[in-house]
Design a protein around this motif. Structure first.
Motif, PDB file in Angstrom:
ATOM      1  N   ASP A 141     -16.922  12.857  58.849  1.00 26.96           N
ATOM      2  CA  ASP A 141     -16.265  13.406  57.670  1.00 26.96           C
ATOM      3  C   ASP A 141     -14.800  12.996  57.571  1.00 26.96           C
TER       4      ASP A 141
ATOM      5  N   ASP B 236     -17.472   1.127  53.296  1.00 29.95           N
ATOM      6  CA  ASP B 236     -16.802   1.998  52.322  1.00 29.95           C
ATOM      7  C   ASP B 236     -15.873   2.997  52.989  1.00 29.95           C
TER       8      ASP B 236
ATOM      9  N   ASP C 118     -16.582   5.139  55.654  1.00 32.39           N
ATOM     10  CA  ASP C 118     -17.161   6.220  56.453  1.00 32.39           C
ATOM     11  C   ASP C 118     -18.367   5.709  57.236  1.00 32.39           C
TER      12      ASP C 118
ATOM     13  N   GLY D  16     -19.746  10.093  51.787  1.00 31.36           N
ATOM     14  CA  GLY D  16     -18.417  10.679  51.856  1.00 31.36           C
ATOM     15  C   GLY D  16     -18.416  12.186  51.932  1.00 31.36           C
TER      16      GLY D  16
END
Length: 638
Positions: free
Chosen positions: A396, A452, A454, A476
C-alpha cells in the motif's frame, strides 16, 4: 533471490550406532573399547582371536548423517522415531513392491585386517511378499560409487525375509556359498546379527549370540581390499527396521564434509549441517548486520518443528557451522519471508504454517542478538487451511512491510493480504481476501509487473488450475476488494516455484517457473511484453530434467552479463541433482546450455543464492532432505 524389483540386490553401506548389549558371541577376545559393557565378543572362527577396535558408531537418535551415508532407490529410506531397539530411532529402507531403497557408506572398511559389523533388525510379517532386508559389504568401494547407473551387488550379506508364509535368514558369500535358516520368530521381534570378515578371507555369520555359518570360499583380498557397507530392503506396507549398528576394524577414506563438483563453474559443496530430517525451506539474510549472509532454514519432524540459523563467519571454513534454534512450533513451517517488519534496523521473519497452529501466519522478532535465544513470536492471523507460501512487500506504499499468504485449494480464498498496522509486533494484523484459484497455490512472487509504482503478485499452483501461473494486479487500493487476475500460462505439471527476473533486460519483470515431471520441460521462462495483465505471456522452455525440478535460483552465476538458472531436481539415481542452465543474449529463443554441477544423493528441497565468502560471485546454498550445503562459485576467481 530465493529460493525397483524384488530384493536381490546390493547393499553397500552403513555404520550407525553401538548398542549397549549383553549378548555374547562365542568365546574370543573382546574388541578394544573404553566401555566393555558396550562391546560384543569377537571370535574369528577358523583364525586366532584378535582385538578389533570399535571404529565407528552412530546413534539413530541423533539423526541420519548424510555426510556419512548416501541414500539410493525409491521411496527414500526413512527414520522411524521410537520404533527402534529399546525405543530408539530405527532405519526403515522403505522400498516398495517395485523398488528397493537403502543407504551406502561414503567411506570404506579395510577388509584385509579383519572387520565385524553388528546390528539389530526386525521384520513384520503381515504381508505375503516383499518384506526383506539386505545388510552387507559392497563389491564397489564408496569412492567409485555414484548411484546413478545401478546399484552394486554385495560380496557378503545377511538377507532377512519376514513374510506371512515364509520367514527365513540367509547368510551369503557370493552366489553359491550360502546357508539357509528357517526362522519363525522374525515376526515383529528384534534380533542381533553379526557379519565377520576373518583374516583368511572367509565370512562368519552370527545371530543372537550363536555362530550360524562360516563360508567355505574366501574373499579375494587382492580384488576387495577396501569396500563400503550397505543396508537396503523392501516392504509393502510394514516396517523393516535396522538399528544400533557397530563396526569394528579399520576405516579408510574417512568422510569429508564436502561434495565434489562436476562443473568448472563451481568447486566444492561444503556441508554446513546434517541431521535435519527433513529440511523444507531455506533463505539467506544478514541477521546480525555484520555484512555477510547468514543461513535460515526450517526442520520439520512431527511436533518438533524448528526455525534454524547458522551464523556466517565471513569465509567458507569451520564446517560444520554451529546451529541456533530461533523458532519452535507444533505445526509445520512451510515457508519463511524475511523483512524488517518493525522498522528497528534488523531483519525479522514471517512464517507460514500448517493448520494445527492457532495462527497460521506468525512473526518472529529479531532483538538484535539473533543467535542467543528463541525469538519472540507474534500472531498475525489465522486461515482456514495450511499456508503453503508466504511473501512480503509494501503493497500500500505506506512505508511498512505487509504480507501475502497462499493456501491449499480447499480454502475458501487461497490468497490473503495482511496489512502491517505500522511497524508493530503488538496484536493481530488486518486480513483481506485477495484472490481465488481453482486449486492450491504453491509459491508467490511480488513485483511491479506493470511498472505503475505498486507491487503486484505472481502465483504458481497445482495443475488442476486452468492456468498454473497467474499474475494479480494491484490497482493502488490493495485492501479494497479482490485483485484482478490475468493468466500467464499453463503447465502440464504442478508449478513448484515461481521467481521474477528481467531475462531480456528490457526493464519489464519476466517470470521463471519450475515444474514436476508431468511437464516435458521442467524449467520454463515467461516474457513480460509490457502488457502483463492483457493476455497470455510468451513462454520458452529452458531445459528438461529426468524428474521434478523442485527448486531453483536466478543470478548471473558465471559473471558474463546474462542471467542463469541454478536448479535442484529429484534425480537421485538417474543424473546429478544440481544443474546450471547458462543464459545468453536471446533467452527466449531455444533451449539453454545445460551444465551438471554435482550430486548429493538426496532431493534438494529449496535453494537460494548469495555471496557467502565475499569474493564477488554468488554461491548456492541448498536445503536438501537432511543437509545444508554451500556450493562454492568460482566465477570471480577466473
Amino acid at each position: 533471490m530465493r529460493k525397483y524389483v524384488r530384493l536381490s540386490i546390493l547393499i553397500t553401506s552403513i555404520l550407525l550406532t553401538l548398542i549397549s548389549s549383553a549378548c555374547v558371541f562365542n568365546a574370543g577376545v573382546r574388541p578394544s573399547s573404553s566401555q566393555d559393557e558396550q562391546s560384543g565378543l569377537i571370535d574369528f572362527g577358523v583364525n586366532e582371536p584378535s582385538d578389533l577396535p570399535l571404529v565407528f558408531e552412530e546413534g539413530w537418535d541423533n539423526g541420519f548423517d548424510r555426510v556419512m551415508w548416501k541414500p539410493w532407490g525409491s521411496p527414500s529410506p526413512a527414520l522411524r522415531n521410537e520404533m527402534g531397539y529399546e525405543s530408539s530411532t530405527a532405519l526403515n529402507p522403505n522400498g516398495d513392491v517395485e523398488y528397493l531403497s537403502g543407504v551406502v557408506s561414503r567411506f570404506n572398511l579395510d577388509l584385509v585386517g579383519g572387520t565385524a559389523i553388528e546390528f539389530w533388525a526386525k521384520g513384520q510379517t503381515s504381508e505375503a511378499t516383499h518384506q526383506s532386508l539386505h545388510i552387507g559389504i559392497s563389491q564397489t568401494n564408496s569412492k567409485g560409487y555414484t548411484g546413478i547407473d545401478s546399484q552394486a551387488e554385495n560380496i557378503a550379506e545377511i538377507y532377512i525375509a519376514a513374510e506371512s508364509d515364509f520367514n527365513y535368514v540367509e547368510y551369503r558369500l557370493g552366489v553359491g556359498d550360502r546357508e539357509f535358516e528357517s526362522f519363525e520368530p522374525l515376526n515383529d521381534s528384534w534380533h542381533h546379527y553379526r557379519i565377520q570378515v576373518n583374516e583368511n578371507g572367509t565370512i562368519s555369520f552370527f545371530r543372537d549370540g550363536e555362530h550360524k555359518y562360516t563360508s567355505t570360499s574366501q574373499i579375494d583380498f587382492d580384488v576387495y581390499k577396501q569396500q563400503a557397507l550397505s543396508i537396503g530392503g523392501s516392504s509393502v506396507s510394514t516396517q523393516m527396521l535396522v538399528d544400533n549398528v557397530a563396526v569394528y576394524g579399520v576405516i579408510t577414506t574417512p568422510p569429508q564434509l564436502e561434495f565434489e563438483s562436476l562443473s568448472d563453474s563451481f568447486s566444492l559443496g561444503h556441508v554446513v549441517a546434517t541431521g535435519l530430517d527433513p529440511a523444507r525451506f531455506i533463505t539467506l539474510a544478514d541477521l546480525d548486520n555484520d555484512g555477510d549472509q547468514d543461513i535460515i532454514t526450517t526442520r520439520n519432524s512431527g511436533s518438533r518443528n524448528r526455525i534454524l540459523v547458522w551464523e556466517n563467519p565471513g569465509e567458507l571454513i569451520g564446517f560444520p557451522w554451529d546451529e541456533h534454534i530461533i523458532g519452535k512450533s507444533n505445526a509445520v513451517f512451510i515457508q519463511l519471508s524475511i523483512a524488517d517488519f518493525d522498522q528497528d534496523g534488523d531483519l525479522d521473519i514471517a512464517s507460514g504454517n500448517t493448520k494445527p497452529a492457532d495462527f497460521e501466519v506468525r512473526l518472529w522478532e529479531n532483538n538484535g542478538s539473533p543467535f542467543d535465544a528463541i525469538w519472540n513470536a507474534t500472531d498475525v492471523g489465522a486461515t482456514t487451511h495450511d499456508v503453503g507460501t508466504i511473501t512480503s512487500g509494501d503493497f500500500d506504499g505506506d512505508g511498512d512491510i505487509d504480507l501475502v499468504s497462499g493456501a491449499a485449494g480447499e480454502a475458501e480464498v487461497e490468497l490473503r493480504l495482511w496489512e502491517n498496522p505500522g511497524g508493530s509486533f503488538a496484536g493481530e494484523w488486518s486480513g483481506y481476501d485477495l484472490g481465488v484459484t481453482d486449486d492450491s497455490v504453491f509459491d508467490l512472487e511480488a513485483a511491479d509487473f506493470d511498472q505503475d509504482g505498486d507491487l503486484d503478485i505472481a502465483t504458481g499452483g497445482r495443475r488442476d488450475e486452468d492456468f498454473e501461473i497467474i499474475v494479480w494486479q494491484n490497482d493502488g487500493a490493495p485492501f479494497d476488494g479482490m485483485w484482478l487476475p490475468n493468466n500467464v500460462g499453463i503447465s502440464e505439471g504442478d508449478i513448484q516455484e515461481v521467481i521474477m527476473a528481467d531475462f531480456d533486460q528490457d526493464g519489464w519483470p519476466d517470470l521463471a517457473a519450475s515444474s514436476d515431471f508431468r511437464e516435458d520441460y521442467e524449467i520454463m521462462i515467461w516474457r513480460n511484453n509490457g502488457q502483463p495483465f492483457d493476455s497470455l505471456w510468451q513462454s520458452t522452455d529452458v531445459g528438461e530434467t529426468d524428474v521434478h525440478a523442485s527448486t531453483f535460483a536466478i543470478a548471473d552465476f558465471n559473471l558474463d552479463g546474462f542471467l542463469d538458472v541454478f536448479s535442484g531436481s529429484n534425480n537421485r539415481d538417474d543424473a546429478p541433482e544440481l544443474i546450471l542452465w547458462r543464459g545468453n543474449a536471446e533467452p527466449f529463443v531455444g533451449l539453454w546450455q545445460k551444465d551438471y554441477v554435482g550430486e548429493i544423493g538426496e532431493s534438494p528441497r529449496w535453494l537460494d543464492a548469495g555471496d557467502m565468502d565475499g569474493d564477488g560471485d554468488l554461491d548456492v546454498v541448498i536445503a536438501a532432505q537432511s543437509m545444508v550445503i554451500i556450493w562454492e562459485n568460482q566465477a570471480a576467481n577466473k
